[in-house]
Design an enzyme around this catalytic site. Sequence first.
Site, PDB file in Angstrom:
ATOM      1  N   TYR A  75       0.226  -2.565  -4.879  1.00 12.02           N
ATOM      2  CA  TYR A  75      -1.086  -2.173  -5.404  1.00 12.02           C
ATOM      3  C   TYR A  75      -1.136  -0.690  -5.785  1.00 12.02           C
ATOM      4  O   TYR A  75      -1.983  -0.274  -6.562  1.00 12.02           O
ATOM      5  CB  TYR A  75      -2.179  -2.436  -4.355  1.00 12.02           C
ATOM      6  N   ASP A 102      -5.198 -15.584 -12.874  1.00 12.01           N
ATOM      7  CA  ASP A 102      -5.833 -15.584 -11.557  1.00 12.01           C
ATOM      8  C   ASP A 102      -7.236 -16.180 -11.709  1.00 12.01           C
ATOM      9  O   ASP A 102      -8.091 -15.601 -12.387  1.00 12.01           O
ATOM     10  CB  ASP A 102      -5.895 -14.145 -11.008  1.00 12.01           C
ATOM     11  N   HIS A 127      -0.499  -5.688 -11.704  1.00 11.72           N
ATOM     12  CA  HIS A 127      -1.842  -5.385 -12.208  1.00 11.72           C
ATOM     13  C   HIS A 127      -1.677  -4.325 -13.284  1.00 11.72           C
ATOM     14  O   HIS A 127      -1.119  -3.264 -12.996  1.00 11.72           O
ATOM     15  CB  HIS A 127      -2.736  -4.847 -11.094  1.00 11.72           C
ATOM     16  N   ASP A 145     -14.104  -9.312  -7.881  1.00  8.60           N
ATOM     17  CA  ASP A 145     -12.806  -9.597  -7.283  1.00  8.60           C
ATOM     18  C   ASP A 145     -12.836  -9.737  -5.763  1.00  8.60           C
ATOM     19  O   ASP A 145     -12.291  -8.900  -5.048  1.00  8.60           O
ATOM     20  CB  ASP A 145     -11.767  -8.535  -7.706  1.00  8.60           C
ATOM     21  N   HIS A 173     -10.159 -13.958 -10.660  1.00 15.38           N
ATOM     22  CA  HIS A 173     -10.328 -12.816 -11.565  1.00 15.38           C
ATOM     23  C   HIS A 173     -10.918 -13.242 -12.907  1.00 15.38           C
ATOM     24  O   HIS A 173     -11.789 -12.567 -13.466  1.00 15.38           O
ATOM     25  CB  HIS A 173      -8.985 -12.124 -11.809  1.00 15.38           C
ATOM     26  N   ARG A 224       0.819  -1.215   0.000  1.00 15.34           N
ATOM     27  CA  ARG A 224       0.000   0.000   0.000  1.00 15.34           C
ATOM     28  C   ARG A 224       0.854   1.266   0.000  1.00 15.34           C
ATOM     29  O   ARG A 224       0.353   2.360  -0.135  1.00 15.34           O
ATOM     30  CB  ARG A 224      -0.936   0.033   1.212  1.00 15.34           C
ATOM     31  N   HIS A 280      -2.534 -17.716 -10.065  1.00 13.69           N
ATOM     32  CA  HIS A 280      -3.041 -17.332  -8.743  1.00 13.69           C
ATOM     33  C   HIS A 280      -4.287 -18.170  -8.531  1.00 13.69           C
ATOM     34  O   HIS A 280      -5.277 -18.007  -9.255  1.00 13.69           O
ATOM     35  CB  HIS A 280      -3.410 -15.845  -8.697  1.00 13.69           C
ATOM     36  N   HIS A 292     -11.828 -12.865  -3.242  1.00 12.71           N
ATOM     37  CA  HIS A 292     -11.322 -14.239  -3.191  1.00 12.71           C
ATOM     38  C   HIS A 292     -12.000 -15.030  -2.071  1.00 12.71           C
ATOM     39  O   HIS A 292     -12.309 -14.477  -1.022  1.00 12.71           O
ATOM     40  CB  HIS A 292      -9.817 -14.239  -2.930  1.00 12.71           C
ATOM     41  N   HIS A 295       5.219  -9.850  -6.496  1.00 13.08           N
ATOM     42  CA  HIS A 295       4.043  -9.046  -6.846  1.00 13.08           C
ATOM     43  C   HIS A 295       4.371  -7.573  -6.654  1.00 13.08           C
ATOM     44  O   HIS A 295       4.906  -7.176  -5.627  1.00 13.08           O
ATOM     45  CB  HIS A 295       2.860  -9.451  -5.946  1.00 13.08           C
ATOM     46  N   GLU A 307      -1.212  -9.606 -14.914  1.00 11.33           N
ATOM     47  CA  GLU A 307      -2.213 -10.435 -14.243  1.00 11.33           C
ATOM     48  C   GLU A 307      -3.574 -10.268 -14.915  1.00 11.33           C
ATOM     49  O   GLU A 307      -3.988  -9.155 -15.240  1.00 11.33           O
ATOM     50  CB  GLU A 307      -2.295 -10.053 -12.756  1.00 11.33           C
ATOM     51  N   GLU A 332      -4.001 -17.224  -3.010  1.00 10.39           N
ATOM     52  CA  GLU A 332      -4.261 -15.872  -2.478  1.00 10.39           C
ATOM     53  C   GLU A 332      -5.594 -15.896  -1.763  1.00 10.39           C
ATOM     54  O   GLU A 332      -6.400 -14.977  -1.858  1.00 10.39           O
ATOM     55  CB  GLU A 332      -4.307 -14.853  -3.611  1.00 10.39           C
TER      56      GLU A 332
END
Length: 277
Positions: A70, A176, A107, A224, A179, A37, A211, A226, A67, A142, A256
């Site tokens: 974000y 993913d 992403h 989205d 996703h 973040r 993923h 999970h 990864h 992704e 995930e």
Amino acid sequence: MLYIGCHLSASKGYMAMGKQAEELGANTFAFFTRNPRGGSAKEINFSDIAEFKKLSEKLAFGKLVAHAPYTMNPCSANEKIRNFSCQAMADDLKRMENIPHNYYNFHPGSHVNQGVDVGIEFIAQQLNSVLTTEQSTIVLLETMAGKGSEIGRSFEELRAIIDRVELKEKLGVCFDTCHVWDGGYDIVNDLDGVLEKFDKIIGLDRLKAVHLNDSMNKLGSHKDRHAKIGEGNIGADAIVKFINRPELKGLPVILETPNDMEGYIKEINFLRENYSE
Ligand code: FE
Ligand code: FE
Ligand code: ZN
């Protein structure tokens, strides 16, 4: 061989992640290259990396799937965010060369009112400015659920990005399952058709990592969220079929799912028990 693992905290370094993976019965893992973040990356600890490489060899780990944070949005309308995103990726890729020949997943981004075409152009521009012929890391786009203005909601959008990148040999795709399902691809009732489409539009040779997630939402919901394996709308049967597909054999599979470590051990064991070599 099933290479399976989950996201681990990078805060204590690679060796700590390697040991934790071993405890979980994992033989690959994912980690955020910097605070997911925030923005800053940790200092590089070369003795930690050297130790980790030995462990990773001893335990025959598969490729790792790093990864990007974000906060990275390569196609933001805000130039400052685009610049941060570009610098962060360039720096991450430089760091990734300390653990060469692994994957770096990101992403593609959210275009927020600029339109898909502008977004795709910005993403390709970023990749064209950060990818180098010397890098051993493969950068993965992704597949996205298509929440809001996310790019990568369809195989065609990912293809359009790849088409605009010069060093295509440095690009791959991370599939993913949550996703793709939320994006409207029916991997439960028509996995054959979905993989065929992937092959036709992107090419299965670009498929480098998975993923593995169940989904709390319905097919095509573009949400989205999970779910644990077997506790969502994809379901355990479809997930077991998925990991056993010959097209996916040997790819690193990253969970995930919303789990604590005990939950991950359970899922890893379940998937290993239901995997045939
Ligand atoms: Fe992701
Ligand atoms: Fe994911
Ligand atoms: Zn997600």
